[in-house]
Write an enzyme that holds these catalytic residues in place. Structure first.
Site, short mmCIF file in Angstrom:
data_model
loop_
_atom_site.label_atom_id
_atom_site.label_comp_id
_atom_site.label_asym_id
_atom_site.label_seq_id
_atom_site.Cartn_x
_atom_site.Cartn_y
_atom_site.Cartn_z
N GLU A 277 -10.35 1.06 -2.24
CA GLU A 277 -10.20 1.27 -3.69
C GLU A 277 -11.25 0.50 -4.49
O GLU A 277 -10.96 -0.12 -5.51
CB GLU A 277 -8.77 0.94 -4.13
CG GLU A 277 -7.77 1.91 -3.51
CD GLU A 277 -6.33 1.61 -3.85
OE1 GLU A 277 -6.08 0.99 -4.91
OE2 GLU A 277 -5.45 1.99 -3.07
N LEU B 116 -9.24 11.42 -1.59
CA LEU B 116 -10.50 11.33 -2.32
C LEU B 116 -11.64 10.95 -1.38
O LEU B 116 -12.64 11.65 -1.28
CB LEU B 116 -10.40 10.31 -3.46
CG LEU B 116 -11.68 10.07 -4.27
CD1 LEU B 116 -12.12 11.34 -5.00
CD2 LEU B 116 -11.50 8.92 -5.25
N SER C 231 0.82 -1.20 0.00
CA SER C 231 0.00 0.00 0.00
C SER C 231 0.86 1.26 0.00
O SER C 231 0.53 2.25 -0.66
CB SER C 231 -0.93 0.02 1.21
OG SER C 231 -1.99 -0.89 1.05
N THR D 216 -4.02 6.70 3.38
CA THR D 216 -2.74 6.05 3.61
C THR D 216 -1.60 7.06 3.44
O THR D 216 -1.61 7.87 2.51
CB THR D 216 -2.55 4.88 2.63
OG1 THR D 216 -3.57 3.92 2.85
CG2 THR D 216 -1.19 4.21 2.82
N LEU E 52 -7.30 5.61 -9.41
CA LEU E 52 -7.73 4.41 -8.71
C LEU E 52 -7.56 3.17 -9.58
O LEU E 52 -7.22 2.09 -9.08
CB LEU E 52 -9.19 4.54 -8.28
CG LEU E 52 -9.47 5.52 -7.14
CD1 LEU E 52 -10.97 5.59 -6.88
CD2 LEU E 52 -8.74 5.10 -5.88
N SER F 21 -9.17 7.52 -12.78
CA SER F 21 -8.04 7.02 -13.56
C SER F 21 -6.90 6.60 -12.63
O SER F 21 -6.19 5.62 -12.90
CB SER F 21 -7.55 8.08 -14.55
OG SER F 21 -6.94 9.18 -13.89
#
Length: 394
Positions: free
Chosen positions: A373, A136, A96, A174, A249, A247
């Site tokens: 995600e 996001l 991650s 993250t 993600l 895009s």
């Protein structure tokens, strides 16, 4: 078992890799096993990551490795996937870290940023001297990012050179408290737009999320923006709407397709080793039919997932991979890896619940990977919508 039929590569999928891809595989695997694996249980237990991890990854060339220019390695998509696999074989949190840095923050700037933003941030992000995050998701806007409440307004409406002022918050970010730059998506009068936000800007704050039961070897934060003021050129110049963040993600989801194969492989290998050595009723656990059934089913799942990852890699390198195919792979491989981790846990009995073994750590991590995600429901609905032409979530 003969070397030609190793459980984790029963179908010889790695024979399909190029020589360069295999060289990257070996380099990352050796690094992960020698430098990361001995410490990951401690990091997981403490809920932290070591200082300097970004620079370690940068020195290895892993940050933004599939991007071109600005100090990035410019490898194939398949090579990037293989690297994700080898990192996640140690822990999902480590993959991650690399995924958020390279496929979210760096990709966003590389694909949508201005030349000045690229020059300012990408070389430092590639070496790990700077850390990035991607804002996001919000507390009330997860699967529906279009409903985000974070808003950016012009200080002087109608004046293109006036400052932007951002208010709002982002959740489950993250690297949030580690970041030097945050890619932040916000509602504007001109649709959703992206911003490159230096985290030392007045009005920006990040708060570590604690008491996690999953992805503990990863730093997760809430971001808050309180009258955060940015110059006019902080905005990504062209992209508007959800096209920009989605895009990014898609890039990160592709890495997950590969990464979870590594987690599943690690669980299978530990289960096989343990049941071969552990004796009950005078014989190894692996000698019993029910245990062999579990080992065989896990082997099938791991190898099928490896084939899916390789196929999506070839499509991505050919420039023909679609978001729907990534959704297929993300759902299929994460679900398979989680099933393998759960099955492997049962073969270790009581020992499987401790951090002396990796299977339950992987299992807990994969519970989060299944959700972030894009939840598995959203990916299944994406595939269903492609098949029927009917978008069921709107």
């Amino acid at each position: 078992m003969t070397p030609d039929l190793a459980a984790h590569d029963f179908l010889r999928v790695d024979d399909l890799l190029s020589d360069e891809d295999r060289a990257i595989r070996d380099t990352v695997r050796d690094f992960a096993r020698s430098e990361l694996a001995p410490h990951v249980a401690e990091w997981y237990d403490e809920g932290t990551l070591p200082d300097g991890l970004g620079k370690m990854f940068g020195k290895l060339g892993l940050l933004g490795m599939h991007l071109e220019g600005y100090g990035c390695a410019g490898t194939s998509a398949t090579a990037y996937g293989v690297a994700c696999r080898e990192l996640e074989a140690v822990d999902s949190g480590l993959r991650s870290f690399v995924s958020v840095q390279g496929s979210l923050a760096m990709y966003a700037i590389h694909r949508w940023g201005s030349d000045e933003q690229k020059e300012q941030w990408l070389p430092r992000l590639a070496t790990g001297e700077a850390i990035g995050c991607f804002g996001l998701t919000e507390p009330d806007a997860g699967s529906d990012p279009g409903s985000m409440k974070t808003r950016a307004k012009k200080d002087a409406p109608g004046d293109e050179q006036s400052d932007w002022v951002i208010n709002g918050s982002k959740m489950w970010i993250t690297n949030g408290t580690l970041a030097d730059v945050a890619v932040v998506w916000a509602q504007t009068d001109d649709g959703i737009r992206g911003f490159a936000v230096p985290t030392d800007t007045k009005g920006f704050s990040a708060h570590k999320i604690r008491r996690k039961l999953s992805l503990r070897a990863s730093v997760t934060a809430e971001l808050a923006f309180d009258d955060l003021r940015l110059p006019a050129d902080a905005v990504f110049p062209e992209v508007r709407g959800l096209k920009g963040p989605l895009s990014c993600l898609n890039e990160a989801r592709y890495g997950i397709v590969w990464g979870v194969v590594g987690a599943a492989r690690a669980c299978l290998e530990e289960s096989l080793a343990y049941t071969m050595e552990r004796e009950q009723f005078g014989a190894p656990l692996a000698s019993y039919q029910l245990t062999q059934r579990k080992l065989a089913l896990m082997t099938v799942a791991v190898n099928n997932a490896a084939l899916v990852a390789w196929r999506l890699g070839t499509l991505k390198d050919a420039g023909t991979l679609t978001p729907i195919q990534v959704s297929y792979g993300k759902y299929s491989n994460v679900r398979a890896a989680l099933d393998v981790a759960r099955e492997a846990r049962t073969t270790l009995g009581g020992a499987g619940i401790t951090l002396d073994h990796g299977v339950m750590r992987h299992m807990n991590n994969l519970e989060t990977v299944m959700t972030y995600e894009g939840t598995e429901e959203m990916h299944l609905l994406s595939v269903g919508g492609q098949l029927t032409g009917i978008p069921a979530f709107r």
